[in-house]
Design a protein around this motif. Structure first.
Motif, short mmCIF file in Angstrom:
data_model
loop_
_atom_site.label_atom_id
_atom_site.label_comp_id
_atom_site.label_asym_id
_atom_site.label_seq_id
_atom_site.Cartn_x
_atom_site.Cartn_y
_atom_site.Cartn_z
N ALA A 52 6.28 -18.88 64.49
CA ALA A 52 6.85 -20.13 63.96
C ALA A 52 7.35 -19.92 62.54
N HIS A 67 11.19 -20.23 61.05
CA HIS A 67 11.49 -21.00 59.85
C HIS A 67 12.26 -20.16 58.85
N VAL A 87 9.30 -26.74 60.87
CA VAL A 87 8.23 -26.37 61.80
C VAL A 87 7.01 -27.23 61.52
N LEU A 143 11.27 -26.90 71.11
CA LEU A 143 12.49 -26.88 70.29
C LEU A 143 13.24 -28.18 70.52
N ILE A 146 5.60 -23.99 72.09
CA ILE A 146 6.59 -24.24 71.04
C ILE A 146 7.68 -25.11 71.66
N ALA A 183 14.55 -23.54 59.96
CA ALA A 183 14.12 -24.64 60.82
C ALA A 183 12.87 -25.32 60.26
N VAL A 213 9.68 -27.48 66.58
CA VAL A 213 10.71 -26.80 65.80
C VAL A 213 11.99 -27.63 65.87
#
Length: 321
Positions: free
Chosen positions: A299, A303, A310, A276, A274, A308, A320
């Motif tokens: 994820a 969100h 994604v 960011l 993941i 956020a 993200v």
């Protein structure tokens, strides 16, 4: 290696840049500035990250091909190298480079891959090293066993996290070496040790644990903690033992932690990565308990909790922002 807009064709600019980054970062010549530059390049756009993800998959497939070749090439070496052997060696050498260096920690380093004991991403494992010494290994952990006169006397923790229990029936202490420090676990003691990103954290859970680093030492009792690494040995402090060992219950506990740290911890347990890309979002504080059995939905949870954006890419890469 600069950023330029381009399609993702086989020989597109982004693909060539992605391959250049992989070659540099696996060459053994990369510096910390190179690593920072690579991370910045990945965050320039979703196309950059996609080019990296697809290049990484290609190199993974190359590694698989190398292993298959090595298994089939179990014949005595001849004085003259055939074309097939040459190609096999070249592929194997490429795979070895992949194992030696790992951009974004997507695969284990060579020392970790060759360790006496190692856990894969998401794996947890119990090992009884000798009578009275039991090690619980968390995800992405690698360690070597140390012996003296044919007897197991300690371990070298290369990376990852362990919980070590030493029976009261064992004479003397059992030693853990991690980075440049030593952890001496007395008979009847239980402790948790994390060795990640150049820092070692030791939490006493029961009995006595002595931690030594750069000529200093601290004695830990139950619910006490210290750490060493880039700085000197930290003074003994109270520890939240429930949070420290939550991973044994397959739960991650986050108490007022920045989202960037939460994602870094979650990345240790799930395949892929993941990433960011929003600094404001990275600084948001998180109070949460996350089950390791629900990381596939993490994820979506980010969100829902932070609004956020994604985006999922091949290879388990999730952007993200």
């Amino acid at each position: 290696m600069t950023s330029r807009s381009s399609s993702l064709g086989h020989d597109s600019t982004l693909r060539r840049e992605a391959r250049d980054w992989v070659l540099l970062l696996t060459s053994g010549r990369a510096t910390t500035d190179d690593a920072a530059g690579f991370k910045h390049w990945c965050t320039l756009s979703t196309e950059h990250a996609q080019a990296f993800a697809e290049t990484r998959l290609m190199w993974d497939n190359l590694g698989t091909a190398a292993r298959n070749l090595r298994q089939r090439e179990q014949v005595p070496a001849s004085r003259r190298m055939t074309r097939r052997a040459f190609l096999g060696g070249a592929v194997a050498a490429s795979a070895a480079l992949l194992v030696a260096q790992s951009p974004l920690h997507l695969w284990p380093s060579l020392p970790d891959a060759m360790a006496d004991y190692r856990t894969a991403t998401g794996e947890q494992r119990q090992v009884e090293l000798t009578s009275g010494v039991v090690v619980e290994m968390n995800t992405q952990t690698a360690m070597n066993v140390r012996t003296s006169a044919g007897r197991v006397v300690g371990i070298e923790l290369l990376t990852g996290e362990i919980q070590l229990q030493v029976s009261s029936a064992l004479a003397g202490s059992f030693d853990v070496h991690a980075l440049q420090g030593g952890i001496h676990v007395a008979s009847g003691a239980l402790c948790n040790v994390r060795c990640l990103d150049g820092r070692v954290q030791v939490t006493g859970l029961d009995g006595n644990v002595r931690v030594e680093y750069q000529g200093r030492s601290e004695l830990l009792g139950r619910a006490q903690q210290t750490a060493y690494g880039s700085h000197s040995l930290a003074p003994v402090a109270p520890a939240d033992t429930d949070a420290a060992v939550a991973w044994r219950r397959r739960v991650l506990v986050f108490d007022n932690r920045p989202l960037s740290e939460v994602i870094a911890e979650i990345n240790r347990y799930r395949p892929g990565r993941i990433i960011l890309t929003n600094d404001v979002l990275a600084a948001r504080k998180v109070h949460a308990q996350v089950s390791l059995n629900q990381l596939g939905d993490v994820a979506s949870l980010i969100h829902q909790a932070f609004g956020a954006s994604v985006r999922s890419l091949p290879g388990g890469i999730v952007l993200v922002s």
